[in-house]
Design an enzyme around this catalytic site. Structure first.
Site, PDB file in Angstrom:
ATOM      1  N   CYS A  64      23.894   6.906  41.125  1.00 28.40           N
ATOM      2  CA  CYS A  64      22.646   6.882  40.365  1.00 28.40           C
ATOM      3  C   CYS A  64      22.182   8.302  40.026  1.00 28.40           C
ATOM      4  CB  CYS A  64      21.591   6.160  41.206  1.00 28.40           C
ATOM      5  SG  CYS A  64      19.895   6.384  40.686  1.00 28.40           S
TER       6      CYS A  64
ATOM      7  N   SER B  78      17.046   2.539  53.297  1.00 24.72           N
ATOM      8  CA  SER B  78      17.341   3.084  51.973  1.00 24.72           C
ATOM      9  C   SER B  78      18.449   4.119  52.109  1.00 24.72           C
ATOM     10  CB  SER B  78      16.087   3.724  51.369  1.00 24.72           C
ATOM     11  OG  SER B  78      16.420   4.561  50.285  1.00 24.72           O
ATOM     12  N   SER B  79      19.614   3.785  51.611  1.00 19.38           N
ATOM     13  CA  SER B  79      20.766   4.674  51.758  1.00 19.38           C
ATOM     14  C   SER B  79      20.503   6.030  51.120  1.00 19.38           C
ATOM     15  CB  SER B  79      21.999   4.026  51.129  1.00 19.38           C
ATOM     16  OG  SER B  79      23.120   4.876  51.237  1.00 19.38           O
ATOM     17  N   ASN B  80      19.920   6.047  49.915  1.00 18.19           N
ATOM     18  CA  ASN B  80      19.734   7.338  49.243  1.00 18.19           C
ATOM     19  C   ASN B  80      18.708   8.195  49.956  1.00 18.19           C
ATOM     20  OD1 ASN B  80      17.096   7.534  47.290  1.00 18.19           O
ATOM     21  ND2 ASN B  80      17.715   5.405  47.493  1.00 18.19           N
TER      22      ASN B  80
ATOM     23  N   GLU C 169      23.918  -3.328  48.864  1.00 15.70           N
ATOM     24  CA  GLU C 169      24.589  -3.113  47.581  1.00 15.70           C
ATOM     25  C   GLU C 169      26.094  -3.311  47.707  1.00 15.70           C
ATOM     26  OE1 GLU C 169      25.485   0.406  44.385  1.00 15.70           O
ATOM     27  OE2 GLU C 169      23.659   0.587  45.580  1.00 15.70           O
TER      28      GLU C 169
ATOM     29  N   SER D  36      13.247   5.131  44.731  1.00 10.89           N
ATOM     30  CA  SER D  36      12.337   4.052  44.318  1.00 10.89           C
ATOM     31  C   SER D  36      11.011   4.078  45.071  1.00 10.89           C
ATOM     32  CB  SER D  36      13.014   2.690  44.515  1.00 10.89           C
ATOM     33  OG  SER D  36      13.436   2.528  45.864  1.00 10.89           O
TER      34      SER D  36
ATOM     35  N   CYS E  78      18.901  -3.180  39.500  1.00 15.25           N
ATOM     36  CA  CYS E  78      19.007  -1.902  38.799  1.00 15.25           C
ATOM     37  C   CYS E  78      20.164  -1.963  37.801  1.00 15.25           C
ATOM     38  CB  CYS E  78      19.248  -0.784  39.812  1.00 15.25           C
ATOM     39  SG  CYS E  78      19.627   0.799  39.054  1.00 15.25           S
TER      40      CYS E  78
END
Length: 252
Positions: free
Chosen positions: A113, A141-143, A45, A186, A15
């Site tokens: 983001c 997925s952290s988000n 990340e 995503s 990204c």
């Protein structure tokens, strides 16, 4: 390196927002700053960003970690963050760091983001009205995980994370009149549509869109794909007796 040895084509699909943080880490390390990276230990990340400047970066995993942070020079400290964190949680950590290091500087632009921020804003609106919030996304997925937390903090009675519609437990719908649905940044749209179809089959047919922000940012394709498209266009042009200018067709 393995791909190069096997003469395989590789595409860097990182990204661009993550790449920005990597470049910031390298630049501040070159200027000999202590870099305080706000993020969750073990997250891919965080591991990647830390690897860009391992001798200058130390992880701060929330406000409770601030007390143990030590730096060489309090006048040369900067904070960066994982891009998929909760905005509120991140700023709480930043405030605690600034209390300890008043000369702490911030990155030149926001690290979190924009898609993550916009979803969190929408879920805050949604959570205040929904009895149940379903977040479509993976558990790593952290988000996506953050969206569940944000929904509960915003007032939702219940919130769950699912990869697919068939993971929804019908018992979650007991006593529920309004369901909020969102997804990780995503997640393919088709998975969200399948959840909406599942809910419609159980009496939740009316859908109201909650839009917290207009998104207009468009990233270009990875340079490897752009190169391949130019070469393909040039080949097609040559075959057709064209100029072979190398410009990719508009449909690409």
């Amino acid at each position: 390196e393995e791909a190069a040895r096997g003469r395989l084509a590789t595409i860097d699909a990182t990204c661009p927002l993550v790449t920005k943080v990597h470049k910031e880490a390298v630049r501040f390390a070159q200027e000999d700053y202590d870099i305080l990276l706000i993020g969750h230990e073990g997250h891919e990340e965080v591991i990647g960003t830390s690897g860009e400047a391992p001798d200058h970066i130390q992880l701060v995993d929330g406000p409770e970690d601030v007390a143990k942070v030590e730096v060489r020079d309090p006048s040369k400290v900067v904070w960066l963050s994982q891009t998929t964190l909760s905005v509120d949680e991140t700023m709480e950590t930043v405030d605690a760091l600034k209390d300890k290091f008043p000369q702490l500087i911030s990155p030149p632009s926001d690290d979190i983001c924009y898609a993550t921020q916009n979803r969190q804003l929408a879920v805050k609106q949604m959570g205040a009205e929904a009895d149940l919030v379903i977040v479509v996304g993976s558990r790593n997925s952290s988000n996506s995980v953050r969206l569940v937390e944000v929904a509960k903090l915003a007032g939702a009675r219940d919130a769950h994370l699912v990869d697919f519609a068939d993971e929804i437990d019908e018992s979650w719908l007991e006593g529920v009149s309004t369901v909020g649905v969102t997804s990780g940044a995503s997640v393919p749209e088709v998975l969200v549509e399948q959840v909406l179809e599942w809910l419609a089959q159980r009496g939740f047919e009316d859908v109201e869109i909650v839009k917290a922000a207009e998104e207009s940012i468009i990233f270009s394709l990875p340079k490897e794909l752009r190169r391949d498209l130019r070469e393909e266009a040039a080949t097609l042009a040559a075959q057709r007796g064209g100029t072979g200018s190398g410009e990719a067709p508009a449909s690409a």
